[in-house]
Motif scaffolding. Structure first.
Motif, PDB file in Angstrom:
ATOM      1  N   LEU A 298       1.716  10.441 -13.949  1.00 39.85           N
ATOM      2  CA  LEU A 298       1.681  10.347 -15.406  1.00 39.85           C
ATOM      3  C   LEU A 298       2.166   9.001 -15.920  1.00 39.85           C
ATOM      4  O   LEU A 298       2.024   8.714 -17.113  1.00 39.85           O
ATOM      5  N   ARG A 299       2.717   8.191 -15.047  1.00 41.14           N
ATOM      6  CA  ARG A 299       3.261   6.904 -15.474  1.00 41.14           C
ATOM      7  C   ARG A 299       2.167   5.841 -15.495  1.00 41.14           C
ATOM      8  O   ARG A 299       1.258   5.846 -14.659  1.00 41.14           O
ATOM      9  N   PRO A 300       2.257   4.877 -16.429  1.00 43.12           N
ATOM     10  CA  PRO A 300       1.253   3.800 -16.452  1.00 43.12           C
ATOM     11  C   PRO A 300       1.255   2.982 -15.172  1.00 43.12           C
ATOM     12  O   PRO A 300       0.232   2.425 -14.782  1.00 43.12           O
TER      13      PRO A 300
ATOM     14  N   ASP B 191      -1.420   3.997 -12.736  1.00 42.00           N
ATOM     15  CA  ASP B 191      -2.792   3.530 -12.971  1.00 42.00           C
ATOM     16  C   ASP B 191      -3.039   2.210 -12.239  1.00 42.00           C
ATOM     17  O   ASP B 191      -4.079   2.023 -11.591  1.00 42.00           O
ATOM     18  N   ALA B 192      -2.096   1.276 -12.346  1.00 45.07           N
ATOM     19  CA  ALA B 192      -2.232   0.000 -11.642  1.00 45.07           C
ATOM     20  C   ALA B 192      -2.230   0.210 -10.133  1.00 45.07           C
ATOM     21  O   ALA B 192      -2.980  -0.448  -9.398  1.00 45.07           O
TER      22      ALA B 192
ATOM     23  N   ASN C  80       0.822  -1.211   0.000  1.00 41.66           N
ATOM     24  CA  ASN C  80       0.000   0.000   0.000  1.00 41.66           C
ATOM     25  C   ASN C  80       0.856   1.262   0.000  1.00 41.66           C
ATOM     26  O   ASN C  80       0.527   2.245  -0.674  1.00 41.66           O
ATOM     27  N   ALA C  81       1.962   1.235   0.745  1.00 35.88           N
ATOM     28  CA  ALA C  81       2.837   2.414   0.788  1.00 35.88           C
ATOM     29  C   ALA C  81       3.450   2.696  -0.579  1.00 35.88           C
ATOM     30  O   ALA C  81       3.500   3.847  -1.036  1.00 35.88           O
ATOM     31  N   ASP C  82       3.924   1.638  -1.253  1.00 34.10           N
ATOM     32  CA  ASP C  82       4.511   1.837  -2.584  1.00 34.10           C
ATOM     33  C   ASP C  82       3.450   2.267  -3.594  1.00 34.10           C
ATOM     34  O   ASP C  82       3.719   3.108  -4.468  1.00 34.10           O
ATOM     35  N   ASN C  83       2.263   1.715  -3.504  1.00 33.48           N
ATOM     36  CA  ASN C  83       1.197   2.111  -4.432  1.00 33.48           C
ATOM     37  C   ASN C  83       0.788   3.567  -4.210  1.00 33.48           C
ATOM     38  O   ASN C  83       0.521   4.290  -5.179  1.00 33.48           O
ATOM     39  N   ARG C  84       0.730   3.998  -2.963  1.00 34.53           N
ATOM     40  CA  ARG C  84       0.412   5.412  -2.696  1.00 34.53           C
ATOM     41  C   ARG C  84       1.506   6.312  -3.271  1.00 34.53           C
ATOM     42  O   ARG C  84       1.228   7.361  -3.844  1.00 34.53           O
ATOM     43  N   TRP C  85       2.761   5.886  -3.117  1.00 33.05           N
ATOM     44  CA  TRP C  85       3.862   6.691  -3.674  1.00 33.05           C
ATOM     45  C   TRP C  85       3.719   6.801  -5.185  1.00 33.05           C
ATOM     46  O   TRP C  85       3.859   7.892  -5.755  1.00 33.05           O
TER      47      TRP C  85
END
Length: 692
Positions: free
Chosen positions: A161-163, A166-167, A149-154
């Protein structure tokens, strides 16, 4: 292979005699082509046992084998190879291979090493984005929800702007709860997407704002972001202006900024009269804001662009009187004011303005432009003696530059003899330099893998150049030149070739410096394309030098790609005209990029009657902009037209490309090959219907 036409390369290699196909270097070339075409198993077959037959390329064979193994296995072998390399990119590749091998703890450890090494930075780096996206996926697989979750929030917040972002967003939405982004965070993402001109993505992000937790945002903020996405995306300036004006009404605290961008959108949509009215209203309504000063300057500038020189000059006077020495756009206003004087038969007033600006110019190129315009103004003001002296000095000290060529043309107009086009070299001719490429570099170059050879020579630069003592720079330039590519060669030239070396004609003493800073990479390809499209070969190189510095993988902030920096919409239309399939990644291929760029240049040449100034300006700013500038009255000549191009980037681009062109022409055939600069204005400015 050298042109990176991989399918054609595979067919050509397959057509070789059987005995030749078994040669070690040919097998290596086949393996590399297979890898580029995604056929990792075929590559592994070609690489099997190749080290003993090709000892010069042991390191390159190992790298190619690991690349193939990372696709089809054994993954553990690829992971160990990349981990031994130890650099950041290699560790990420190791983690990917370990993940494919289901060795998740080892993959996680490699990624932790990468992120610890990178530390914290204000702007996300490509390696950090890749590493965090991979670590988030690994952490989820390993049940470490907190890290995932921490990496996804970052990713969602730092790299919107990076794909990968989106994931990450989809993962956070699935998890829900405290991991959901707040309204403020969604608005920050929407702002980044709007600034990138991503209209649909901005709309999608704003839809999340309504459902997200947190304090509701001002309604004007969402309207402003919708407007900015349209504005930055260049898709509908009229609609953008309408939304900006609505945002100004909805959010009084940001009304000045929104009103300003409404005016900018009107101007970009070529609704200049409406834009001028809007700028003048901003100056009245928000006189103490920073937007008011810019609006007052731009209202004058739009009059200038339209050729309303008397009216523009009065507005510049008012702007400069109001803001005085603190004027943010003082230099630009004074420059354009002097051009207004030049165009309205007040040349000596213009000369004084250009002289003052030149005296405080810090840039050599800018000073040359201002000194030239001062000389032009004095010529038009009947100060012939001073003008001839100035033009002669410019032609002598700025040889083969745009200003030097223009000065020679103006000397012809006033009947004064021009100086020599360029001074002869006085340096003694040295003994010819002989060099030997390192064995691996030479082998890579023999099979056409020129960019691989360039990268390998870069790794050995210090050891290679040390053998040539006082002539090490010359040796490096010549060695890179023998590879037929020029990215690294040109970068070296920026550091080692002094401007003074180009003030005298190429000779045995300095020709290496000339060829180093004016290289001709991919020569066979560029020659064939130039002949096919009916273009001068030097023109393609002059533009390539300015656009990409010969980097076939160059990418600009405006999403232009490759050697001739093409954007996808233009390239897609060219592909349709040539009846070819289009993929954006193909623009990184020298063959495709040069063919498409040359085809576009040939069309621009047809639009503008072969006029090089207009062709080059249109390549940079677009043909629509050039037709617009041509619609303003101009009576002085093409040099004055270039001087009043309203964008400094395009103005400087035209001047530099035409200087490049003259130098490439001189290198190809001496003084006789250099085209005289045509200062005549075009007879017609009719815009063809199919301009794009």
């Amino acid at each position: 292979v050298r042109a990176e036409r991989w399918p054609d390369a595979r067919a050509a290699l397959a057509a070789l005699p059987v005995a030749m196909r078994g040669e070690a270097e040919v097998r290596f070339a086949r393996a590399r082509v297979d890898l580029e075409l995604g056929d990792a198993r075929a590559a592994l077959t070609e690489l099997d046992g190749l080290e003993s037959a090709l000892p010069a390329l042991v390191a390159q064979i190992a790298a190619a084998r690991a690349r193939a193994q990372a696709s089809v296995g054994p993954f553990a072998d690829a992971a160990r190879y990349y981990e031994r390399q130890g650099d950041t990119d290699a560790l990420i590749s190791a983690a990917e291979a370990y993940q494919a091998d289901v060795a998740l703890p080892k993959a996680r450890l490699a990624l932790d090493r990468v992120l610890a090494r990178l530390g914290k930075s204000k702007r996300p780096r490509d390696a950090e984005v890749r590493a965090r996206a991979l670590r988030a996926a690994l952490a989820a697989q390993m049940g470490d929800k907190a890290t995932a979750n921490a990496d996804n929030r970052w990713l969602a917040l730092a790299a919107p702007l990076r794909p990968e972002a989106d994931a990450a967003m989809r993962s956070l939405e699935r998890v829900g709860g405290a991991n959901r982004l707040s309204k403020t965070e969604h608005l920050d993402r929407a702002s980044a997407l709007a600034e990138a001109g991503s209209v649909e993505a901005t709309e999608a992000e704003l839809a999340f704002v309504q459902k997200a937790p947190g304090t509701p945002a001002p309604v004007g903020r969402s309207t402003y972001l919708r407007a900015f996405a349209l504005y930055a995306g260049r898709s509908n300036y009229a609609k953008a202006a309408e939304l900006f004006e609505r945002a100004a009404r909805e959010d009084p605290q940001s009304a000045a900024q929104a009103s300003f961008y409404a005016a900018r959108a009107l101007s970009r949509g070529q609704l200049d009269e409406q834009a001028i009215v809007a700028y003048e209203r901003i100056a009245r309504q928000f006189p103490k804001s920073s937007w008011a000063e810019q609006a007052q300057y731009l209202s004058a500038r739009l009059r200038f662009i339209a050729g309303e020189y008397m009216k523009a000059r009065g507005l510049y006077d008012a702007y400069l009187a109001h803001y005085g020495k603190q004027a943010r756009f003082g230099n630009d206003a004074n420059y354009e004011r002097a051009l207004c004087a030049l165009e309205t038969d007040q040349p000596l007033l213009a000369a004084a303005g250009f002289e003052r600006l030149a005296a405080r110019a810090e840039d050599r190129h800018l000073e040359a432009r201002l000194r030239y315009l001062e000389a032009l103004a004095r010529a038009l003001g009947n100060q012939k003696e001073r003008a001839v002296a100035a033009f002669t000095e410019i032609a002598r000290t700025q040889p083969l530059s745009f200003f030097g060529l223009a000065a020679r043309a103006r000397l012809g107009f006033v009947g004064a003899p021009p100086p020599a086009m360029i001074a002869p070299s006085a340096a003694a001719s040295p003994v010819p330099l002989a060099f030997t490429l390192p064995s691996d570099v030479a082998a890579l170059n023999r099979v056409g893998l020129a960019r691989d050879a360039e990268r390998e020579l870069m790794r050995q630069e210090f050891a290679f150049s040390r053998a040539y003592t006082s002539r090490s720079n010359e040796a490096l330039c010549e060695a890179y030149g023998s590879l037929g590519v020029a990215r690294r060669r040109y970068r070296i030239a920026q550091d080692v070739v002094r401007a003074a070396a180009l003030d005298s004609a190429p000779s045995a003493a300095n020709s290496w410096a000339w060829q180093c800073i004016y290289p001709t990479p991919y020569l066979e390809l560029v020659q064939s394309v130039a002949q096919l499209e009916g273009l001068p070969l030097p023109l393609l190189y002059a533009i390539m030098r300015q656009e990409s510095a010969f980097d076939s993988h160059a990418a600009s902030g405006a999403s232009a790609l490759g050697l001739l920096q093409l954007i996808s919409p233009t390239a897609k239309r060219i592909a349709e005209q040539l009846h070819e399939p289009f993929t954006e990644s193909a623009l990184l291929t020298p063959d495709v990029n040069v063919r498409y760029g040359a085809h576009y240049l040939a069309q621009l040449s047809a639009y503008f009657g072969g006029n090089l100034v207009l062709i080059v300006a249109a390549y940079n700013a677009g043909p629509d902009a050039v037709f617009r500038w041509l619609s303003a009255p101009e009576k002085l000549g093409m040099d004055a037209f270039v001087a009043r191009i309203p964008f400094e980037q395009t103005r400087s681009y035209v001047e530099r490309v035409l200087g490049n062109l003259a130098r490439y022409q001189y290198l190809s055939g001496g003084e006789a090959a250099v085209s005289a600069l045509n200062l005549d204005l075009p007879h017609t400015t009719v815009r063809p219907e199919d301009v794009f």
